[in-house]
Design a protein around this motif. Structure first.
Motif, PDB file in Angstrom:
ATOM      1  N   PRO A 688       3.772 -10.882   1.567  1.00 11.81           N
ATOM      2  CA  PRO A 688       2.357 -11.262   1.403  1.00 11.81           C
ATOM      3  C   PRO A 688       1.384 -10.116   1.673  1.00 11.81           C
ATOM      4  CG  PRO A 688       3.537 -12.855   2.779  1.00 11.81           C
ATOM      5  CD  PRO A 688       4.417 -11.656   2.639  1.00 11.81           C
ATOM      6  N   ALA A 689       1.863  -9.004   2.222  1.00 13.63           N
ATOM      7  CA  ALA A 689       0.960  -7.927   2.640  1.00 13.63           C
ATOM      8  C   ALA A 689       0.583  -6.980   1.514  1.00 13.63           C
ATOM      9  CB  ALA A 689       1.589  -7.131   3.782  1.00 13.63           C
ATOM     10  N   TYR A 690       1.316  -7.010   0.390  1.00 11.85           N
ATOM     11  CA  TYR A 690       1.051  -6.042  -0.662  1.00 11.85           C
ATOM     12  C   TYR A 690       1.358  -6.644  -2.029  1.00 11.85           C
ATOM     13  CZ  TYR A 690       5.954  -5.623   0.699  1.00 11.85           C
ATOM     14  OH  TYR A 690       7.242  -5.915   1.062  1.00 11.85           O
ATOM     15  N   SER A 691       0.860  -5.993  -3.054  1.00  9.41           N
ATOM     16  CA  SER A 691       1.178  -6.388  -4.431  1.00  9.41           C
ATOM     17  C   SER A 691       1.134  -5.144  -5.296  1.00  9.41           C
ATOM     18  CB  SER A 691       0.177  -7.425  -4.944  1.00  9.41           C
ATOM     19  OG  SER A 691      -1.133  -6.880  -5.003  1.00  9.41           O
ATOM     20  N   SER A 698      -1.547  -2.452  -3.920  1.00 12.10           N
ATOM     21  CA  SER A 698      -2.722  -2.919  -3.193  1.00 12.10           C
ATOM     22  C   SER A 698      -2.282  -3.580  -1.898  1.00 12.10           C
ATOM     23  CB  SER A 698      -3.508  -3.934  -4.036  1.00 12.10           C
ATOM     24  OG  SER A 698      -3.977  -3.348  -5.227  1.00 12.10           O
ATOM     25  N   TRP A 699      -2.988  -3.247  -0.802  1.00 11.12           N
ATOM     26  CA  TRP A 699      -2.711  -3.879   0.484  1.00 11.12           C
ATOM     27  C   TRP A 699      -3.582  -5.111   0.635  1.00 11.12           C
ATOM     28  CZ3 TRP A 699       1.283  -2.932   3.499  1.00 11.12           C
ATOM     29  CH2 TRP A 699       1.947  -1.701   3.376  1.00 11.12           C
ATOM     30  N   LYS A 700      -2.945  -6.250   0.827  1.00 13.05           N
ATOM     31  CA  LYS A 700      -3.671  -7.500   1.051  1.00 13.05           C
ATOM     32  C   LYS A 700      -3.901  -7.741   2.539  1.00 13.05           C
ATOM     33  CE  LYS A 700      -1.746  -9.719  -3.066  1.00 13.05           C
ATOM     34  NZ  LYS A 700      -0.966 -10.884  -3.560  1.00 13.05           N
ATOM     35  N   ILE A 791       1.107   6.375   3.704  1.00 10.34           N
ATOM     36  CA  ILE A 791       2.550   6.640   3.658  1.00 10.34           C
ATOM     37  C   ILE A 791       3.357   5.343   3.738  1.00 10.34           C
ATOM     38  CG2 ILE A 791       2.815   6.932   6.157  1.00 10.34           C
ATOM     39  CD1 ILE A 791       4.541   9.051   3.454  1.00 10.34           C
ATOM     40  N   LEU A 792       2.783   4.280   4.343  1.00 13.08           N
ATOM     41  CA  LEU A 792       3.481   2.999   4.428  1.00 13.08           C
ATOM     42  C   LEU A 792       3.778   2.423   3.045  1.00 13.08           C
ATOM     43  CD1 LEU A 792       1.514   1.251   7.326  1.00 13.08           C
ATOM     44  CD2 LEU A 792       3.791   2.251   7.445  1.00 13.08           C
ATOM     45  N   SER A 793       2.970   2.823   2.073  1.00 13.48           N
ATOM     46  CA  SER A 793       3.165   2.312   0.717  1.00 13.48           C
ATOM     47  C   SER A 793       4.518   2.714   0.147  1.00 13.48           C
ATOM     48  CB  SER A 793       2.049   2.821  -0.202  1.00 13.48           C
ATOM     49  OG  SER A 793       0.785   2.414   0.272  1.00 13.48           O
ATOM     50  N   LEU A 794       5.081   3.767   0.720  1.00 12.06           N
ATOM     51  CA  LEU A 794       6.388   4.230   0.257  1.00 12.06           C
ATOM     52  C   LEU A 794       7.429   3.119   0.383  1.00 12.06           C
ATOM     53  CD1 LEU A 794       6.880   7.103  -0.766  1.00 12.06           C
ATOM     54  CD2 LEU A 794       7.943   7.641   1.419  1.00 12.06           C
ATOM     55  N   LEU A 795       7.366   2.346   1.481  1.00 15.94           N
ATOM     56  CA  LEU A 795       8.344   1.275   1.711  1.00 15.94           C
ATOM     57  C   LEU A 795       8.245   0.209   0.629  1.00 15.94           C
ATOM     58  CD1 LEU A 795       7.861   0.848   5.561  1.00 15.94           C
ATOM     59  CD2 LEU A 795       9.692   2.091   4.401  1.00 15.94           C
ATOM     60  N   ALA A 796       7.023  -0.277   0.417  1.00 13.53           N
ATOM     61  CA  ALA A 796       6.838  -1.329  -0.576  1.00 13.53           C
ATOM     62  C   ALA A 796       7.225  -0.838  -1.970  1.00 13.53           C
ATOM     63  CB  ALA A 796       5.391  -1.805  -0.570  1.00 13.53           C
ATOM     64  N   THR A 948      -0.054   5.010  -7.267  1.00 19.78           N
ATOM     65  CA  THR A 948      -1.499   5.098  -7.111  1.00 19.78           C
ATOM     66  C   THR A 948      -1.877   4.296  -5.887  1.00 19.78           C
ATOM     67  OG1 THR A 948      -1.776   5.253  -9.495  1.00 19.78           O
ATOM     68  CG2 THR A 948      -3.737   4.705  -8.198  1.00 19.78           C
ATOM     69  N   LEU A 949      -2.485   4.943  -4.899  1.00 19.15           N
ATOM     70  CA  LEU A 949      -2.806   4.276  -3.636  1.00 19.15           C
ATOM     71  C   LEU A 949      -4.235   3.768  -3.648  1.00 19.15           C
ATOM     72  CD1 LEU A 949      -1.244   6.924  -1.226  1.00 19.15           C
ATOM     73  CD2 LEU A 949      -0.176   4.870  -2.135  1.00 19.15           C
ATOM     74  N   THR A 950      -4.387   2.598  -3.093  1.00 18.68           N
ATOM     75  CA  THR A 950      -5.727   2.019  -2.949  1.00 18.68           C
ATOM     76  C   THR A 950      -5.759   1.157  -1.710  1.00 18.68           C
ATOM     77  OG1 THR A 950      -7.445   0.718  -4.034  1.00 18.68           O
ATOM     78  CG2 THR A 950      -5.191  -0.017  -4.352  1.00 18.68           C
ATOM     79  N   ASP A 951      -6.911   0.904  -1.180  1.00 17.55           N
ATOM     80  CA  ASP A 951      -7.034   0.122   0.054  1.00 17.55           C
ATOM     81  C   ASP A 951      -6.743  -1.349  -0.150  1.00 17.55           C
ATOM     82  OD1 ASP A 951      -7.599   2.134   1.840  1.00 17.55           O
ATOM     83  OD2 ASP A 951      -9.731   2.140   1.387  1.00 17.55           O
ATOM     84  N   ALA A 952      -7.205  -1.932  -1.235  1.00 22.33           N
ATOM     85  CA  ALA A 952      -7.036  -3.378  -1.413  1.00 22.33           C
ATOM     86  C   ALA A 952      -7.057  -3.724  -2.878  1.00 22.33           C
ATOM     87  CB  ALA A 952      -8.141  -4.121  -0.694  1.00 22.33           C
TER      88      ALA A 952
END
Length: 952
Positions: A688-691, A698-700, A791-796, A948-952
């Motif tokens: 539920p934290a990302y999509s 995007s981080w939810k 950098i956490l986006s790497l996991l998702a 592509t990184l974004t806050d939300a």
């Protein structure tokens, strides 16, 4: 003595006073069992449990039987129960429990009888496994005047043998799996003809009353029984294999897409079973050609089944069943209890989460929990889920009804298990286990039994342990009134802690050097391994011999519903620390799996084929993780962020922040990437934290909060008493707590805890009641706290890139398994990714694990290979017996055997030990360290370029 391993530790449902002799009622006192003096002839957690229960019942004169094979590999691998049972007069030894063949088994039975008689024992407790279902052994005990605590020999013969059990089931109207259960009769007819049975009896001096038989099948069975009694073979394994090959051709032609299962009748726990692949899995121009290729495997598979059970000797009953293997099946079983007159059930257990026929995670199935789950699903508008749960409730009711009927038909006078497979809305009886099961605690944590005086309802006693019930029935038999089952908890779950590697392959021989104490709510059965030294309160090391099975412990939790139960199990697994030398366990696997269900749907209905595709998905995660360099990735993310700075002053400040946060961000990532099962669990519960849409992640939810929860998920919470390497560092903890406190205040101030809305508000003007200068400070603090968290986006992204989320639960609770995860080539490749084979020289083949070496299929047969033999990739090279299973080791490539380095069959080998000197057909190219580093950087750059990184 301080005992950190009592079987009932921290379980509020279990009371310790089972001494009926202390009751006020004469009727209750009449069921006292303190005069029983049992000899325990089993091993594993059930041995320690039996010791505890006996003592709680006031049975103090008991002994245990040790096998020399327990410590054949490592002399220090003594039974941990000896830490509690210190009286040498109550400890007895035999070479092994069952013997290598029929003759030695008969000798062992007599040896056990003599031990019991000579040492004042009047009862035998065999627990589960080994001799617990050996009708010959039970009969020998009975004839010796010993009280067998378990089903009697009549029940063992009627229900314990799979062929007889199926005949009984058919006679009593119980639904059975389609197949053939009379291979020995068919082989007899093929060899002698139906008209030649009497001549066969005469030729072999067998006394058979053919006139009492109603048909040819009964004549065949009577003749076979006489041959077993006489200890001669009128048919051999080859005859049975040939007869089953004929049946297999018919079945394969009728259902070319179906696989079939071969099962030796005395098997159990996955032993003595093999899968016959479907006809259409073979290449061929015609169906007939495919069927021939598939059926050609039958004789060798029959032999494997018999050899694994050591029932290929002269005079052994060699019957092997062949059944349709329902690949979409769920494995469910009903706990049955009887005293020979009445029979009742105690709910069910779902044991579908298994691999190689070995169960891994077992969960209760109760009417009470299902009814509640149906109401919850209906209230949430989940129609398909509610309908499936309703079907499960009806199936449970039918299985319990049939289980009681079958138990009564075989005169069950102890506890047993009515095992079924469930396919859609249908269920089929497989077999009855005439013994207590490993997973019996799952049932007894949900129900207890109340025995009431039929003439006075005020007089009663309650039994909470199935071992206790076995003793009561063995002692008092038909005197016991039929009990009432009473609910204790609506749900329970058991995780089997095994000595296996990341791919769930057996791993013998490790040393447990430390094991954290059980926490509140954890129920741990571990044979006494967790017991501390009574004088120093220090954990005592334990060496896992692995001669018999891979189980280290059983971990159980209870709850009001399945979700609550799994959450408690996840917490138990999260904080469990199990460490040692050369020690591999499935602790991380269980933690990942439990969290997968919590993150998807706890009511999911997996089939018995779920685990291998799941492991393949985890292997794909590991493959991608192996290609990533986290520190290099962080440097690249920092470079990108610093490149966006407007001034040198701003750049310098950001650089200091990023440098200070590097290890806080990268340490948990490195641990998740190193442990794929942990990564699988993390990805599941954090869905539920990302999509991801169009390559944009995007981080939810707030990445800062996700980071804090990740430290908790990895059991790296800050604790002054912990070593620094095992927790978040104090300065990182301080930064993270400051960040969380900041967002707590900010969310309250802005009136939202929705991260997307929070980011939008932070991008706007100052809210009412805050100056522009204050707002700029808030915005700067937000930027600083978030800096580097990209950098956490790497996991998702690993999850999305490997299509991990395509393994999900459908609305009807079935599990969507992508076709690619069922590809056997990919499955084998990912198993090697999870557990790379030992590093070998190019001219050697090494042992993949410790165990016992065998060069051939069976004694007297030619070796698979010898010096000078050429082998192709996929050819069997040798057999290794480890954790009670016989595993063929397959050649990973083609080559020629130059020298066999293990001289004798039965030799103990260790993981990584050279087995053959070989000359490979092709030179194996080994990647250099520089090449590995360059590849990882290139793969990491590829990841970052696509993300592509974004806050939300």
């Amino acid at each position: 003595m301080k005992d950190n391993n009592t079987n009932y530790l921290n379980n509020p449902l279990i009371h310790k006073d089972r001494r009926l002799a202390n009751a006020d009622s004469d009727w209750v006192r009449s069921f006292d069992c303190t005069h029983m003096r049992p000899l325990i002839i089993c091993r594993g957690p059930i041995r320690k449990e039996a010791m505890d229960v006996f003592e709680e019942m006031g049975i103090n004169h008991y002994g245990i039987l040790l096998s020399e094979k327990d410590s054949i590999t490592y002399q220090s691998a003594l039974a941990p129960e000896l830490r509690k049972l210190t009286n040498p007069a109550h400890i007895h030894r035999v070479p092994d429990y069952t013997g290598a063949d029929k003759e030695e088994r008969a000798q062992r039975i007599q040896q056990i009888v003599n031990i019991a008689k000579n040492n004042g024992y009047n009862a035998i407790f065999a627990g589960y496994g080994f001799m617990s279902e050996d009708a010959e052994m039970v009969e020998g005990m009975e004839q010796a005047g010993l009280n067998f605590i378990g089903p009697c020999s009549f029940t063992q013969k009627s229900a314990g043998m799979k062929d007889q059990a199926k005949r009984t089931a058919l006679e009593t109207g119980v639904s059975v799996t389609p197949g053939v259960n009379n291979a020995t009769s068919l082989a007899l007819f093929d060899k002698y003809g139906k008209d030649g049975l009497e001549q066969c009896a005469k030729d072999n001096n067998l006394d058979v009353d053919f006139a009492a038989c109603k048909d040819d099948e009964e004549k065949a069975l009577a003749l076979l029984a006489a041959s077993y009694d006489a200890g001669i073979d009128i048919i051999v394994a080859a005859d049975i294999g040939a007869a089953l090959q004929v049946e297999a051709k018919r079945m394969l032609a009728e259902k070319p897409n179906n696989r079939f299962r071969l099962k030796a009748i005395a098997g159990g726990g996955g032993k003595g079973q093999r899968i016959l692949q479907s006809a259409n899995s073979y290449a061929g121009e015609t169906l007939e050609e495919k069927v021939e290729k598939a059926a050609a495997k039958v004789p060798s598979l029959v032999l494997e089944c018999l050899i694994e059970l050591k029932t290929n000797g002269v005079g052994d009953n060699k019957n092997v069943l062949i059944e349709m293997n329902i690949d979409t099946t769920r494995h469910q079983e009903i706990q049955v209890v009887g005293n020979g007159e009445w029979c009742m059930t105690m709910g069910g257990r779902d044991c579908s989460l298994q691999m190689h026929e070995q169960k891994l995670l077992e969960v209760s199935v109760t009417e009470e929990e299902l009814k509640d789950a149906i109401k919850v699903a209906e209230a949430a508008g989940k129609t398909a889920e509610a309908e499936q749960l309703q079907r499960d409730l009806l199936i449970l009711e039918k299985m319990e009804h049939e289980g009681a009927i079958f138990g009564e038909a075989v005169k069950l006078d102890s506890v047993g298990t009515f095992e079924c497979i469930v396919d859609g809305e249908s269920h089929y009886f497989m077999e009855m286990n005439t013994r207590i099961q490993v997973e019996h605690r799952v049932t007894e944590l949900c129900y207890k039994l109340k025995f009431t005086n039929p003439h006075n309802s005020d007089e009663y006693f309650i039994a909470e342990s199935l071992v206790e019930v076995m003793v009561l029935i063995a002692t008092h038999g038909t005197k016991l009134p039929k009990p009432e089952r009473i609910l204790r908890s609506k749900a329970s779950v058991e995780a089997r802690m095994n000595a296996t590697n990341q791919a769930l392959q057996p791993h013998a021989g490790g040393i447990i050097e430390n094991w954290s104490n059980p926490i509140d709510g954890e129920i741990r059965d571990d044979q006494g391994i967790s017991m501390h030294n009574p004088d120093t309160d220090v954990f005592m090391k334990y060496h896992l011999a692995g001669a018999y099975d891979s189980n280290i412990a059983l971990l159980l939790t209870i709850g009001d519903d399945r979700t609550n139960t799994y959450q408690r199990m996840a917490e138990v697994l999260r904080v469990t620390e199990l460490r040692g030398k050369d020690l591999a366990t499935n602790l991380e696997f269980h933690y990942g799996l439990v969290n997968w269900f919590l993150g998807n749907n706890i009511n999911a209905r997996p089939t018995t084929r779920f685990i291998v595709p799941y492991l393949t998905a985890v292997g794909l995660l590991k493959k991608e993780a192996n290609n990533l360099d986290v520190n290099y990735a962080y440097q690249q993310v920092c470079a990108q962020l610093l490149g966006n700075c407007g001034s040198d002053e701003e750049k310098s400040a950001l650089q200091a922040v990023l440098a200070r946060k590097q290890l806080m961000l990268t340490r948990p990532l490195e641990q998740l990437l190193a442990e794929p099962h942990l990564l699988a669990g993390w990805l599941s519960v954090n869905q539920p934290a990302y999509s991801m849409e169009g390559g944009k992640l995007s981080w939810k939810q707030n990445p800062v909060r996700i980071l804090a929860e990740t430290y908790h998920f990895l059991n790296m919470d800050y604790c002054e008493s912990k070593p620094a390497a095992e927790m978040i560092w104090d300065h990182d903890h301080e930064i993270l707590q400051q960040a969380i406190a900041f967002y707590d205040v900010l969310e309250e101030k802005l009136g939202t805890n929705n991260y997307g809305q929070l980011v939008e508000l932070l991008a706007g003007n100052a809210p009412e009641g805050m100056t522009t200068e204050q707002w700029h400070g808030v915005q700067a603090a937000h930027a600083g706290y978030q800096a580097g968290s990209e950098i956490l986006s790497l996991l998702a992204y690993i999850g999305y890139r490997t299509e991990f989320f395509e393994l999900y639960v459908n609305e009807d609770l079935s599990i969507n398994i992508p076709d690619r995860l069922t590809d056997e080539t990919l499955q084998k490749a990912m198993a090697k990714v999870l557990v790379p084979p030992p590093v070998a020289k190019s001219d050697e083949i090494l042992a993949p694990t410790g165990g016992m070496f065998y060069s051939c299929e069976a004694p007297g047969m030619p070796a698979f290979v010898e010096a000078g033999s050429h082998f192709n990739a996929g050819d069997p090279l040798y057999i290794i017996e480890v954790m009670k299973m016989f595993n063929k080791v397959i050649a990973p490539f083609s080559g020629t055997i130059d020298k066999v380095l293990v001289d004798l069959d039965g030799t103990i080998i260790k993981k990584g030990q050279p087995i053959f000197k070989i000359t490979p057909d092709e030179v194996v190219v080994v990647e250099t360290d520089e090449e590995i580093q360059a590849r990882r950087k290139a793969e990491t750059d590829d990841f970052l370029s696509q993300l592509t990184l974004t806050d939300a």
